[in-house]
Design a protein around this motif. Structure first.
Motif, PDB file in Angstrom:
ATOM      1  N   MET A   1      24.101 -27.470  27.248  1.00 59.64           N
ATOM      2  CA  MET A   1      25.350 -26.919  26.766  1.00 59.64           C
ATOM      3  C   MET A   1      25.040 -25.676  26.112  1.00 59.64           C
ATOM      4  O   MET A   1      25.530 -25.114  25.179  1.00 59.64           O
ATOM      5  N   ILE A   2      23.704 -25.113  26.601  1.00 58.93           N
ATOM      6  CA  ILE A   2      23.230 -23.731  26.077  1.00 58.93           C
ATOM      7  C   ILE A   2      24.055 -22.788  26.496  1.00 58.93           C
ATOM      8  O   ILE A   2      24.579 -22.695  27.797  1.00 58.93           O
ATOM      9  N   GLY A   3      24.529 -21.983  25.823  1.00 53.55           N
ATOM     10  CA  GLY A   3      25.310 -20.660  26.042  1.00 53.55           C
ATOM     11  C   GLY A   3      26.685 -20.819  25.972  1.00 53.55           C
ATOM     12  O   GLY A   3      27.607 -20.251  26.273  1.00 53.55           O
ATOM     13  N   ALA A   4      27.389 -22.129  25.641  1.00 52.72           N
ATOM     14  CA  ALA A   4      28.755 -22.703  25.287  1.00 52.72           C
ATOM     15  C   ALA A   4      29.170 -21.836  24.529  1.00 52.72           C
ATOM     16  O   ALA A   4      30.468 -21.323  24.693  1.00 52.72           O
ATOM     17  N   GLY A   5      28.666 -21.594  23.283  1.00 56.69           N
ATOM     18  CA  GLY A   5      29.440 -20.936  22.220  1.00 56.69           C
ATOM     19  C   GLY A   5      29.435 -19.194  22.806  1.00 56.69           C
ATOM     20  O   GLY A   5      30.698 -18.624  22.238  1.00 56.69           O
ATOM     21  N   SER A   6      28.476 -18.635  23.328  1.00 60.14           N
ATOM     22  CA  SER A   6      28.930 -17.371  23.959  1.00 60.14           C
ATOM     23  C   SER A   6      29.907 -17.416  25.148  1.00 60.14           C
ATOM     24  O   SER A   6      30.647 -16.241  25.152  1.00 60.14           O
ATOM     25  N   VAL A   7      29.985 -18.160  25.764  1.00 61.24           N
ATOM     26  CA  VAL A   7      30.993 -18.358  26.715  1.00 61.24           C
ATOM     27  C   VAL A   7      32.353 -18.291  26.174  1.00 61.24           C
ATOM     28  O   VAL A   7      33.320 -17.666  26.566  1.00 61.24           O
ATOM     29  N   LEU A   8      32.422 -19.273  25.111  1.00 59.32           N
ATOM     30  CA  LEU A   8      33.857 -19.263  24.408  1.00 59.32           C
ATOM     31  C   LEU A   8      34.175 -18.207  23.731  1.00 59.32           C
ATOM     32  O   LEU A   8      35.171 -17.638  23.828  1.00 59.32           O
ATOM     33  N   ALA A   9      33.314 -17.525  23.110  1.00 58.13           N
ATOM     34  CA  ALA A   9      33.264 -16.061  22.589  1.00 58.13           C
ATOM     35  C   ALA A   9      33.807 -15.177  23.392  1.00 58.13           C
ATOM     36  O   ALA A   9      34.756 -14.275  23.210  1.00 58.13           O
ATOM     37  N   SER A  10      33.333 -14.962  24.669  1.00 60.01           N
ATOM     38  CA  SER A  10      33.732 -14.072  25.658  1.00 60.01           C
ATOM     39  C   SER A  10      35.190 -14.336  26.291  1.00 60.01           C
ATOM     40  O   SER A  10      35.831 -13.413  26.368  1.00 60.01           O
ATOM     41  N   LEU A  11      35.445 -15.650  26.351  1.00 59.20           N
ATOM     42  CA  LEU A  11      36.737 -15.944  26.865  1.00 59.20           C
ATOM     43  C   LEU A  11      37.877 -15.777  25.883  1.00 59.20           C
ATOM     44  O   LEU A  11      38.773 -15.123  25.929  1.00 59.20           O
ATOM     45  N   LEU A  12      37.530 -15.956  24.430  1.00 62.85           N
ATOM     46  CA  LEU A  12      38.480 -15.369  23.468  1.00 62.85           C
ATOM     47  C   LEU A  12      38.459 -14.065  23.351  1.00 62.85           C
ATOM     48  O   LEU A  12      39.554 -13.533  22.776  1.00 62.85           O
ATOM     49  N   SER A  13      37.478 -13.311  23.601  1.00 62.61           N
ATOM     50  CA  SER A  13      37.706 -11.751  23.588  1.00 62.61           C
ATOM     51  C   SER A  13      38.532 -11.245  24.692  1.00 62.61           C
ATOM     52  O   SER A  13      39.079 -10.291  24.682  1.00 62.61           O
ATOM     53  N   TRP A  14      38.541 -12.024  25.896  1.00 64.19           N
ATOM     54  CA  TRP A  14      39.287 -11.558  27.025  1.00 64.19           C
ATOM     55  C   TRP A  14      40.621 -12.046  26.918  1.00 64.19           C
ATOM     56  O   TRP A  14      41.496 -11.305  27.435  1.00 64.19           O
ATOM     57  N   LEU A  15      40.822 -13.282  26.199  1.00 63.24           N
ATOM     58  CA  LEU A  15      42.299 -13.904  26.330  1.00 63.24           C
ATOM     59  C   LEU A  15      42.521 -14.374  25.106  1.00 63.24           C
ATOM     60  O   LEU A  15      42.444 -15.555  24.831  1.00 63.24           O
ATOM     61  N   PRO A  16      42.764 -13.696  24.194  1.00 65.88           N
ATOM     62  CA  PRO A  16      42.947 -14.096  22.431  1.00 65.88           C
ATOM     63  C   PRO A  16      44.256 -14.854  22.517  1.00 65.88           C
ATOM     64  O   PRO A  16      44.343 -15.541  21.673  1.00 65.88           O
ATOM     65  N   ALA A  17      44.955 -14.741  23.589  1.00 65.78           N
ATOM     66  CA  ALA A  17      46.340 -15.890  23.378  1.00 65.78           C
ATOM     67  C   ALA A  17      45.992 -17.307  23.700  1.00 65.78           C
ATOM     68  O   ALA A  17      46.909 -18.021  23.327  1.00 65.78           O
ATOM     69  N   ILE A  18      44.564 -17.440  23.991  1.00 68.24           N
ATOM     70  CA  ILE A  18      44.389 -18.846  24.243  1.00 68.24           C
ATOM     71  C   ILE A  18      44.416 -19.529  22.755  1.00 68.24           C
ATOM     72  O   ILE A  18      44.659 -20.896  22.578  1.00 68.24           O
ATOM     73  N   VAL A  19      43.908 -18.829  21.750  1.00 64.26           N
ATOM     74  CA  VAL A  19      44.178 -19.460  20.374  1.00 64.26           C
ATOM     75  C   VAL A  19      45.438 -19.733  19.890  1.00 64.26           C
ATOM     76  O   VAL A  19      45.753 -20.869  19.268  1.00 64.26           O
ATOM     77  N   VAL A  20      46.476 -18.841  20.145  1.00 62.28           N
ATOM     78  CA  VAL A  20      47.950 -19.122  19.874  1.00 62.28           C
ATOM     79  C   VAL A  20      48.244 -20.401  20.707  1.00 62.28           C
ATOM     80  O   VAL A  20      49.166 -21.214  20.181  1.00 62.28           O
ATOM     81  N   LEU A  21      48.065 -20.564  21.988  1.00 63.54           N
ATOM     82  CA  LEU A  21      48.405 -21.670  22.839  1.00 63.54           C
ATOM     83  C   LEU A  21      47.824 -22.984  22.124  1.00 63.54           C
ATOM     84  O   LEU A  21      48.427 -24.021  22.202  1.00 63.54           O
ATOM     85  N   SER A  22      46.606 -22.904  21.729  1.00 64.08           N
ATOM     86  CA  SER A  22      45.981 -24.083  21.096  1.00 64.08           C
ATOM     87  C   SER A  22      46.690 -24.413  20.028  1.00 64.08           C
ATOM     88  O   SER A  22      46.740 -25.797  19.428  1.00 64.08           O
ATOM     89  N   GLN A  23      47.099 -23.622  19.227  1.00 61.76           N
ATOM     90  CA  GLN A  23      47.740 -23.812  17.867  1.00 61.76           C
ATOM     91  C   GLN A  23      49.010 -24.509  18.247  1.00 61.76           C
ATOM     92  O   GLN A  23      49.540 -25.341  17.145  1.00 61.76           O
ATOM     93  N   HIS A  24      49.764 -24.361  19.173  1.00 63.37           N
ATOM     94  CA  HIS A  24      51.103 -24.986  19.761  1.00 63.37           C
ATOM     95  C   HIS A  24      51.076 -25.617  20.888  1.00 63.37           C
ATOM     96  O   HIS A  24      51.967 -25.590  21.640  1.00 63.37           O
ATOM     97  N   LYS A  25      50.076 -26.522  20.869  1.00 65.51           N
ATOM     98  CA  LYS A  25      49.687 -27.439  21.836  1.00 65.51           C
ATOM     99  C   LYS A  25      50.967 -28.225  22.397  1.00 65.51           C
ATOM    100  O   LYS A  25      51.118 -28.708  23.288  1.00 65.51           O
ATOM    101  N   LEU A  26      51.655 -28.827  21.011  1.00 63.66           N
ATOM    102  CA  LEU A  26      52.614 -29.905  21.414  1.00 63.66           C
ATOM    103  C   LEU A  26      53.676 -29.199  22.095  1.00 63.66           C
ATOM    104  O   LEU A  26      54.254 -29.652  23.145  1.00 63.66           O
TER     105      LEU A  26
END
Length: 96
Positions: A1-26
């Motif tokens: 799992m080395i580098g998973a944090g950096s991968v998540l940070a890169s993903l969130l910087s490219w697609l910030p809407a993922i956070v909104v989707l995870s907040q409204h997952k229901l």
């Protein structure tokens, strides 16, 4: 799992809407579930319709119905796996 944090940070910087989707997952899973139910109903209705009398068109029609069923099964499987990871696994991890 080395580098998973950096991968998540890169993903969130490219697609910030993922956070909104995870907040409204229901709501996201609810809409997806209703969409899958409608798609299943339409697929069932279309499978009852007759195919063409032309042999080449009839073969293509049957192939498309088969492909549609397989795609629907794959979609339902992905929905169930996603639902497991979004809703059931967090509860299991809390109780452990």
């Amino acid at each position: 799992m080395i580098g998973a944090g950096s991968v998540l940070a890169s993903l969130l910087s490219w697609l910030p809407a993922i956070v909104v989707l995870s907040q409204h997952k229901l709501m996201v899973f609810g809409i997806a579930g209703v969409s899958l139910l409608v798609a299943g109903f339409v697929l069932q209705q279309s499978s009852r319709m007759p195919c063409s009398l032309d042999p080449a068109l009839a073969r293509r029609c049957r192939q498309r119905l088969s492909q549609g069923r397989k795609l629907y099964a794959l979609s339902c499987t992905a929905f169930m796996i996603g639902g497991f990871y979004a809703f059931i696994l967090p509860i299991l991890q809390q109780s452990a």
